[in-house]
Motif scaffolding. Sequence first.
Motif, PDB file in Angstrom:
ATOM      1  N   UNK A 289     -10.299 -12.039   8.306  1.00 53.95           N
ATOM      2  CA  UNK A 289      -9.389 -11.185   7.556  1.00 53.95           C
ATOM      3  C   UNK A 289      -9.850  -9.728   7.597  1.00 53.95           C
ATOM      4  N   UNK A 290     -11.149  -9.485   7.487  1.00 50.38           N
ATOM      5  CA  UNK A 290     -11.679  -8.127   7.474  1.00 50.38           C
ATOM      6  C   UNK A 290     -11.294  -7.302   8.693  1.00 50.38           C
ATOM      7  N   UNK A 291     -11.460  -7.831   9.925  1.00 48.92           N
ATOM      8  CA  UNK A 291     -11.074  -7.051  11.108  1.00 48.92           C
ATOM      9  C   UNK A 291      -9.606  -6.650  11.121  1.00 48.92           C
ATOM     10  N   UNK A 292      -8.736  -7.515  10.625  1.00 49.84           N
ATOM     11  CA  UNK A 292      -7.309  -7.177  10.571  1.00 49.84           C
ATOM     12  C   UNK A 292      -7.080  -6.015   9.607  1.00 49.84           C
ATOM     13  N   UNK A 293      -7.714  -6.081   8.438  1.00 50.19           N
ATOM     14  CA  UNK A 293      -7.562  -5.009   7.461  1.00 50.19           C
ATOM     15  C   UNK A 293      -8.137  -3.695   7.978  1.00 50.19           C
ATOM     16  N   UNK A 294      -9.243  -3.750   8.714  1.00 45.90           N
ATOM     17  CA  UNK A 294      -9.885  -2.526   9.196  1.00 45.90           C
ATOM     18  C   UNK A 294      -9.041  -1.808  10.235  1.00 45.90           C
ATOM     19  N   UNK A 295      -8.171  -2.523  10.929  1.00 37.95           N
ATOM     20  CA  UNK A 295      -7.338  -1.891  11.954  1.00 37.95           C
ATOM     21  C   UNK A 295      -6.167  -1.117  11.362  1.00 37.95           C
ATOM     22  N   UNK A 296      -5.787  -1.409  10.119  1.00 41.50           N
ATOM     23  CA  UNK A 296      -4.588  -0.799   9.530  1.00 41.50           C
ATOM     24  C   UNK A 296      -4.689   0.718   9.435  1.00 41.50           C
ATOM     25  N   UNK A 297      -5.775   1.309   8.882  1.00 47.24           N
ATOM     26  CA  UNK A 297      -5.825   2.775   8.814  1.00 47.24           C
ATOM     27  C   UNK A 297      -5.760   3.433  10.190  1.00 47.24           C
ATOM     28  N   UNK A 298      -6.459   2.868  11.172  1.00 47.43           N
ATOM     29  CA  UNK A 298      -6.434   3.456  12.511  1.00 47.43           C
ATOM     30  C   UNK A 298      -5.041   3.385  13.123  1.00 47.43           C
ATOM     31  N   UNK A 299      -4.342   2.286  12.918  1.00 45.35           N
ATOM     32  CA  UNK A 299      -2.981   2.157  13.448  1.00 45.35           C
ATOM     33  C   UNK A 299      -2.033   3.143  12.773  1.00 45.35           C
ATOM     34  N   UNK A 300      -2.218   3.344  11.476  1.00 47.74           N
ATOM     35  CA  UNK A 300      -1.361   4.302  10.764  1.00 47.74           C
ATOM     36  C   UNK A 300      -1.577   5.720  11.281  1.00 47.74           C
ATOM     37  N   UNK A 301      -2.831   6.069  11.577  1.00 49.82           N
ATOM     38  CA  UNK A 301      -3.109   7.400  12.108  1.00 49.82           C
ATOM     39  C   UNK A 301      -2.595   7.565  13.534  1.00 49.82           C
ATOM     40  N   UNK A 302      -2.556   6.472  14.291  1.00 52.88           N
ATOM     41  CA  UNK A 302      -2.083   6.544  15.678  1.00 52.88           C
ATOM     42  C   UNK A 302      -0.567   6.476  15.782  1.00 52.88           C
ATOM     43  N   UNK A 303       0.099   5.986  14.746  1.00 50.96           N
ATOM     44  CA  UNK A 303       1.544   5.771  14.805  1.00 50.96           C
ATOM     45  C   UNK A 303       2.331   7.042  15.117  1.00 50.96           C
ATOM     46  N   UNK A 304       2.032   8.188  14.485  1.00 52.72           N
ATOM     47  CA  UNK A 304       2.804   9.397  14.822  1.00 52.72           C
ATOM     48  C   UNK A 304       2.611   9.873  16.261  1.00 52.72           C
ATOM     49  N   UNK A 305       1.519   9.431  16.916  1.00 53.04           N
ATOM     50  CA  UNK A 305       1.247   9.860  18.290  1.00 53.04           C
ATOM     51  C   UNK A 305       2.028   9.068  19.318  1.00 53.04           C
ATOM     52  N   UNK A 306       2.692   7.995  18.910  1.00 53.90           N
ATOM     53  CA  UNK A 306       3.503   7.237  19.843  1.00 53.90           C
ATOM     54  C   UNK A 306       2.944   5.859  20.142  1.00 53.90           C
ATOM     55  N   UNK A 307       3.756   5.092  20.868  1.00 51.84           N
ATOM     56  CA  UNK A 307       3.406   3.705  21.147  1.00 51.84           C
ATOM     57  C   UNK A 307       2.169   3.582  22.023  1.00 51.84           C
TER      58      UNK A 307
END
Length: 340
Positions: A232-250
Amino acid sequence: MSRRTVSLTVLALVLALLILVAPDVLLVIFAGVLFGVFLSAGGGLVQRVTGLQRGAGIAIFIVLVLLALTGAFLAFAPAMFEQADALARQLPPAFEDLRDRISAYSWGPTLLSRLAPSRLLSSDGGFASTAVSATFGALGNVVIILFIGLYTAVDPGLYARGLRALLAPPLRPRGDEVLAIADGTLRGWLGGQIISMTVVGVLTWLGLWLIGIPLAFILGLIAALLTFIPNIGPVLSAVPALLLALPEGAEQVGLVLAVFLTVQTFESYLVTPLIQKERVALPPALIISAQLLMGVLFGLMGLLLATPLAALALALVREVYVHDYLEEGPAKAQGPDRAD
Protein backbone atom coordinates in the motif's frame (compact mmCIF):
# COMPACT_ATOMS: atom_id res chain seq x y z
CA MET A 1 -6.28 -31.71 33.08
CA SER A 2 -2.48 -31.40 33.16
CA ARG A 3 -0.59 -28.31 34.21
CA ARG A 4 0.71 -28.07 30.64
CA THR A 5 -2.84 -27.71 29.30
CA VAL A 6 -3.94 -25.37 32.08
CA SER A 7 -0.99 -22.99 31.61
CA LEU A 8 -1.56 -22.76 27.84
CA THR A 9 -5.30 -22.29 28.32
CA VAL A 10 -4.80 -19.50 30.85
CA LEU A 11 -2.35 -17.69 28.56
CA ALA A 12 -4.72 -18.01 25.60
CA LEU A 13 -7.68 -16.70 27.64
CA VAL A 14 -5.71 -13.74 29.00
CA LEU A 15 -4.52 -12.81 25.51
CA ALA A 16 -8.04 -13.12 24.10
CA LEU A 17 -9.41 -10.97 26.93
CA LEU A 18 -6.81 -8.26 26.30
CA ILE A 19 -7.56 -8.29 22.57
CA LEU A 20 -11.25 -7.82 23.30
CA VAL A 21 -10.90 -5.21 26.06
CA ALA A 22 -7.83 -3.14 25.09
CA PRO A 23 -6.56 -3.92 21.57
CA ASP A 24 -5.14 -0.41 21.14
CA VAL A 25 -2.98 -0.88 24.23
CA LEU A 26 -1.62 -4.12 22.82
CA LEU A 27 -0.70 -2.34 19.58
CA VAL A 28 1.24 0.31 21.50
CA ILE A 29 3.02 -2.38 23.52
CA PHE A 30 3.88 -4.27 20.34
CA ALA A 31 5.25 -1.08 18.76
CA GLY A 32 7.40 -0.60 21.86
CA VAL A 33 8.65 -4.17 21.65
CA LEU A 34 9.47 -3.65 17.95
CA PHE A 35 11.44 -0.53 18.84
CA GLY A 36 13.16 -2.51 21.59
CA VAL A 37 14.16 -5.16 19.05
CA PHE A 38 15.73 -2.40 16.94
CA LEU A 39 17.69 -1.03 19.91
CA SER A 40 18.68 -4.52 21.03
CA ALA A 41 19.98 -5.47 17.59
CA GLY A 42 22.00 -2.27 17.24
CA GLY A 43 23.26 -2.42 20.81
CA GLY A 44 24.23 -6.06 20.35
CA LEU A 45 26.30 -5.13 17.30
CA VAL A 46 28.11 -2.42 19.25
CA GLN A 47 28.61 -4.85 22.14
CA ARG A 48 30.22 -7.45 19.87
CA VAL A 49 32.53 -4.87 18.31
CA THR A 50 33.61 -3.10 21.51
CA GLY A 51 33.24 -5.83 24.12
CA LEU A 52 31.26 -3.51 26.41
CA GLN A 53 28.30 -4.46 28.57
CA ARG A 54 24.83 -4.64 27.02
CA GLY A 55 23.60 -1.38 28.54
CA ALA A 56 26.68 0.53 27.40
CA GLY A 57 26.36 -0.92 23.89
CA ILE A 58 22.75 0.21 23.64
CA ALA A 59 23.65 3.67 24.98
CA ILE A 60 26.42 4.04 22.38
CA PHE A 61 24.09 2.85 19.63
CA ILE A 62 21.45 5.42 20.65
CA VAL A 63 24.09 8.16 20.62
CA LEU A 64 25.30 7.04 17.17
CA VAL A 65 21.74 7.05 15.81
CA LEU A 66 21.09 10.52 17.25
CA LEU A 67 24.37 11.82 15.78
CA ALA A 68 23.51 10.33 12.38
CA LEU A 69 20.03 11.86 12.44
CA THR A 70 21.45 15.22 13.53
CA GLY A 71 24.06 15.14 10.78
CA ALA A 72 21.48 14.20 8.16
CA PHE A 73 19.16 16.92 9.42
CA LEU A 74 21.86 19.59 9.25
CA ALA A 75 22.95 18.43 5.80
CA PHE A 76 19.53 18.05 4.20
CA ALA A 77 17.23 20.22 6.32
CA PRO A 78 17.48 23.35 4.13
CA ALA A 79 16.63 21.43 0.95
CA MET A 80 14.04 19.30 2.74
CA PHE A 81 12.16 22.24 4.27
CA GLU A 82 12.37 24.22 1.06
CA GLN A 83 11.01 21.35 -1.00
CA ALA A 84 8.37 20.46 1.59
CA ASP A 85 7.15 24.07 1.53
CA ALA A 86 7.13 24.05 -2.27
CA LEU A 87 5.27 20.75 -2.27
CA ALA A 88 2.64 22.19 0.07
CA ARG A 89 2.19 25.12 -2.32
CA GLN A 90 2.10 23.07 -5.51
CA LEU A 91 -0.14 20.20 -4.46
CA PRO A 92 -3.37 22.26 -4.12
CA PRO A 93 -3.17 23.57 -7.72
CA ALA A 94 -2.37 20.03 -8.85
CA PHE A 95 -5.46 18.75 -7.03
CA GLU A 96 -7.52 21.47 -8.68
CA ASP A 97 -6.19 20.48 -12.07
CA LEU A 98 -7.13 16.86 -11.38
CA ARG A 99 -10.55 18.01 -10.19
CA ASP A 100 -11.12 19.92 -13.42
CA ARG A 101 -10.14 16.89 -15.48
CA ILE A 102 -12.52 14.64 -13.52
CA SER A 103 -15.34 17.17 -13.81
CA ALA A 104 -15.15 16.92 -17.58
CA TYR A 105 -16.64 13.41 -17.42
CA SER A 106 -20.33 12.74 -16.86
CA TRP A 107 -19.66 10.81 -13.67
CA GLY A 108 -17.18 13.37 -12.37
CA PRO A 109 -19.50 15.69 -10.38
CA THR A 110 -21.07 12.76 -8.54
CA LEU A 111 -17.68 11.38 -7.56
CA LEU A 112 -16.39 14.78 -6.46
CA SER A 113 -19.48 15.46 -4.36
CA ARG A 114 -18.91 12.22 -2.47
CA LEU A 115 -15.27 13.18 -1.84
CA ALA A 116 -16.00 16.78 -0.87
CA PRO A 117 -13.93 18.02 2.09
CA SER A 118 -17.09 19.24 3.81
CA ARG A 119 -18.14 15.64 4.28
CA LEU A 120 -14.98 15.03 6.23
CA LEU A 121 -15.57 17.91 8.65
CA SER A 122 -18.02 18.08 11.49
CA SER A 123 -20.32 21.09 11.64
CA ASP A 124 -19.85 21.26 15.40
CA GLY A 125 -16.08 21.60 15.24
CA GLY A 126 -15.65 17.90 15.96
CA PHE A 127 -12.92 17.59 13.38
CA ALA A 128 -10.72 20.17 15.11
CA SER A 129 -11.21 18.68 18.56
CA THR A 130 -10.58 15.19 17.20
CA ALA A 131 -7.39 16.38 15.50
CA VAL A 132 -6.10 17.99 18.67
CA SER A 133 -6.90 14.99 20.85
CA ALA A 134 -5.43 12.64 18.26
CA THR A 135 -2.21 14.70 18.17
CA PHE A 136 -1.75 14.64 21.94
CA GLY A 137 -2.71 10.97 22.01
CA ALA A 138 -0.12 10.20 19.35
CA LEU A 139 2.59 12.08 21.24
CA GLY A 140 1.73 10.19 24.41
CA ASN A 141 1.88 6.89 22.53
CA VAL A 142 5.30 7.81 21.11
CA VAL A 143 6.64 8.48 24.61
CA ILE A 144 5.26 5.16 25.86
CA ILE A 145 6.72 3.31 22.86
CA LEU A 146 10.14 4.87 23.48
CA PHE A 147 10.18 3.84 27.14
CA ILE A 148 8.90 0.32 26.47
CA GLY A 149 11.51 -0.11 23.77
CA LEU A 150 14.31 1.16 25.99
CA TYR A 151 13.38 -1.01 28.97
CA THR A 152 12.90 -4.19 26.91
CA ALA A 153 16.18 -3.61 25.08
CA VAL A 154 18.24 -3.03 28.23
CA ASP A 155 16.98 -6.14 30.06
CA PRO A 156 14.97 -8.44 27.77
CA GLY A 157 15.69 -11.41 30.00
CA LEU A 158 13.58 -9.92 32.79
CA TYR A 159 10.44 -9.98 30.63
CA ALA A 160 11.30 -13.29 29.02
CA ARG A 161 11.63 -14.87 32.47
CA GLY A 162 8.26 -13.43 33.44
CA LEU A 163 6.58 -15.04 30.45
CA ARG A 164 8.50 -18.26 31.04
CA ALA A 165 7.25 -18.44 34.62
CA LEU A 166 3.65 -18.55 33.38
CA LEU A 167 4.30 -21.82 31.55
CA ALA A 168 4.29 -25.26 33.13
CA PRO A 169 7.88 -26.46 33.82
CA PRO A 170 7.91 -29.04 30.98
CA LEU A 171 6.98 -26.30 28.49
CA ARG A 172 9.59 -23.75 29.54
CA PRO A 173 12.49 -24.94 27.34
CA ARG A 174 10.20 -24.93 24.31
CA GLY A 175 8.92 -21.51 25.41
CA ASP A 176 12.49 -20.19 25.30
CA GLU A 177 12.86 -21.54 21.76
CA VAL A 178 9.62 -19.92 20.60
CA LEU A 179 10.62 -16.56 22.11
CA ALA A 180 13.97 -16.78 20.32
CA ILE A 181 12.18 -17.53 17.05
CA ALA A 182 9.82 -14.58 17.59
CA ASP A 183 12.78 -12.28 18.29
CA GLY A 184 14.58 -13.51 15.17
CA THR A 185 11.47 -13.00 13.06
CA LEU A 186 11.05 -9.39 14.16
CA ARG A 187 14.76 -8.68 13.74
CA GLY A 188 14.75 -10.14 10.24
CA TRP A 189 11.69 -8.19 9.18
CA LEU A 190 12.83 -4.92 10.72
CA GLY A 191 16.34 -5.11 9.27
CA GLY A 192 14.97 -5.91 5.84
CA GLN A 193 12.52 -3.01 5.98
CA ILE A 194 15.22 -0.49 6.94
CA ILE A 195 17.39 -1.54 4.02
CA SER A 196 14.43 -1.59 1.62
CA MET A 197 13.34 1.89 2.73
CA THR A 198 16.83 3.24 2.10
CA VAL A 199 17.09 1.65 -1.34
CA VAL A 200 13.63 2.80 -2.43
CA GLY A 201 14.20 6.36 -1.20
CA VAL A 202 17.54 6.79 -2.95
CA LEU A 203 16.45 5.19 -6.23
CA THR A 204 13.17 7.14 -6.33
CA TRP A 205 15.02 10.40 -5.66
CA LEU A 206 17.56 9.71 -8.43
CA GLY A 207 14.92 8.52 -10.90
CA LEU A 208 12.66 11.55 -10.43
CA TRP A 209 15.65 13.88 -10.58
CA LEU A 210 16.81 12.36 -13.87
CA ILE A 211 13.42 12.85 -15.56
CA GLY A 212 13.20 16.43 -14.30
CA ILE A 213 10.43 16.16 -11.72
CA PRO A 214 10.60 19.04 -9.22
CA LEU A 215 11.00 18.35 -5.51
CA ALA A 216 12.61 14.97 -6.21
CA PHE A 217 14.35 14.85 -2.83
CA ILE A 218 11.23 15.25 -0.70
CA LEU A 219 9.32 12.84 -2.96
CA GLY A 220 12.08 10.27 -2.49
CA LEU A 221 11.91 10.79 1.28
CA ILE A 222 8.13 10.22 1.19
CA ALA A 223 8.65 7.04 -0.84
CA ALA A 224 11.24 5.78 1.67
CA LEU A 225 9.00 6.38 4.68
CA LEU A 226 5.92 4.82 3.07
CA THR A 227 7.90 1.71 2.11
CA PHE A 228 7.47 0.74 5.78
CA ILE A 229 3.93 -0.20 4.69
CA PRO A 230 4.41 -2.91 2.04
CA ASN A 231 2.16 -2.94 -1.05
CA ILE A 232 0.00 0.00 0.00
CA GLY A 233 2.82 2.43 0.86
CA PRO A 234 4.41 2.48 -2.64
CA VAL A 235 1.04 3.26 -4.22
CA LEU A 236 0.46 6.16 -1.83
CA SER A 237 3.99 7.51 -2.37
CA ALA A 238 3.43 7.79 -6.13
CA VAL A 239 0.38 10.07 -5.78
CA PRO A 240 2.20 13.38 -5.04
CA ALA A 241 4.68 12.80 -7.87
CA LEU A 242 1.89 11.98 -10.33
CA LEU A 243 -0.02 15.10 -9.30
CA LEU A 244 3.05 17.26 -9.92
CA ALA A 245 3.64 15.60 -13.31
CA LEU A 246 0.01 15.85 -14.44
CA PRO A 247 0.16 19.48 -15.67
CA GLU A 248 3.24 18.58 -17.76
CA GLY A 249 1.29 16.11 -19.88
CA ALA A 250 0.85 12.40 -20.39
CA GLU A 251 4.49 11.81 -21.30
CA GLN A 252 5.76 13.09 -17.96
CA VAL A 253 3.07 11.12 -16.10
CA GLY A 254 4.22 8.00 -17.94
CA LEU A 255 7.85 8.66 -16.97
CA VAL A 256 6.89 9.07 -13.31
CA LEU A 257 4.93 5.81 -13.42
CA ALA A 258 7.92 4.11 -15.05
CA VAL A 259 10.23 5.33 -12.27
CA PHE A 260 7.98 4.07 -9.48
CA LEU A 261 7.25 0.76 -11.21
CA THR A 262 10.95 0.18 -11.89
CA VAL A 263 11.99 1.00 -8.33
CA GLN A 264 9.24 -1.14 -6.80
CA THR A 265 9.99 -4.06 -9.13
CA PHE A 266 13.68 -3.85 -8.24
CA GLU A 267 12.84 -3.69 -4.53
CA SER A 268 10.21 -6.44 -4.60
CA TYR A 269 11.99 -8.99 -6.77
CA LEU A 270 15.66 -8.38 -5.99
CA VAL A 271 16.32 -6.35 -2.85
CA THR A 272 13.71 -7.83 -0.50
CA PRO A 273 14.29 -11.51 -1.50
CA LEU A 274 18.05 -11.09 -1.06
CA ILE A 275 17.61 -9.45 2.35
CA GLN A 276 14.79 -11.49 3.81
CA LYS A 277 15.57 -14.78 2.06
CA GLU A 278 13.51 -17.39 3.89
CA ARG A 279 13.55 -15.81 7.32
CA VAL A 280 10.33 -13.82 6.96
CA ALA A 281 8.59 -15.16 3.87
CA LEU A 282 5.10 -13.63 3.89
CA PRO A 283 2.57 -14.39 1.13
CA PRO A 284 1.50 -11.10 -0.54
CA ALA A 285 -2.19 -11.92 -0.16
CA LEU A 286 -1.69 -12.44 3.57
CA ILE A 287 0.06 -9.06 3.90
CA ILE A 288 -2.72 -7.21 2.05
CA SER A 289 -5.43 -8.99 4.05
CA ALA A 290 -3.69 -8.16 7.34
CA GLN A 291 -3.26 -4.53 6.30
CA LEU A 292 -6.91 -4.24 5.30
CA LEU A 293 -8.15 -5.81 8.53
CA MET A 294 -5.83 -3.87 10.85
CA GLY A 295 -6.36 -0.62 8.99
CA VAL A 296 -10.14 -0.88 9.25
CA LEU A 297 -10.05 -1.88 12.92
CA PHE A 298 -7.28 0.37 14.28
CA GLY A 299 -6.56 3.05 11.67
CA LEU A 300 -3.05 4.24 10.93
CA MET A 301 -1.42 2.42 13.86
CA GLY A 302 -2.95 -0.86 12.74
CA LEU A 303 -1.86 -0.29 9.15
CA LEU A 304 1.73 0.47 10.19
CA LEU A 305 2.02 -2.62 12.40
CA ALA A 306 0.00 -5.04 10.25
CA THR A 307 2.97 -6.59 8.45
CA PRO A 308 5.26 -7.24 11.46
CA LEU A 309 2.23 -8.57 13.34
CA ALA A 310 1.44 -10.88 10.43
CA ALA A 311 5.06 -12.05 10.33
CA LEU A 312 5.07 -12.75 14.06
CA ALA A 313 1.67 -14.46 13.98
CA LEU A 314 2.73 -16.67 11.06
CA ALA A 315 5.91 -17.71 12.88
CA LEU A 316 4.00 -18.51 16.08
CA VAL A 317 1.31 -20.47 14.24
CA ARG A 318 3.98 -22.44 12.42
CA GLU A 319 5.94 -23.25 15.57
CA VAL A 320 3.23 -23.61 18.24
CA TYR A 321 0.20 -24.89 16.35
CA VAL A 322 1.58 -26.71 13.30
CA HIS A 323 4.81 -28.08 14.74
CA ASP A 324 3.98 -28.63 18.41
CA TYR A 325 0.30 -29.57 18.14
CA LEU A 326 -0.50 -30.94 14.68
CA GLU A 327 2.80 -32.69 14.00
CA GLU A 328 4.08 -33.58 17.47
CA GLY A 329 0.72 -34.00 19.19
CA PRO A 330 -0.21 -37.45 17.81
CA ALA A 331 3.21 -38.84 18.65
CA LYS A 332 3.02 -37.52 22.20
CA ALA A 333 -0.53 -38.80 22.57
CA GLN A 334 0.70 -42.38 22.21
CA GLY A 335 2.48 -42.22 25.54
CA PRO A 336 1.30 -41.14 29.00
CA ASP A 337 1.12 -37.43 29.70
CA ARG A 338 3.63 -36.76 32.46
CA ALA A 339 3.43 -32.97 32.19
CA ASP A 340 1.96 -32.67 35.61
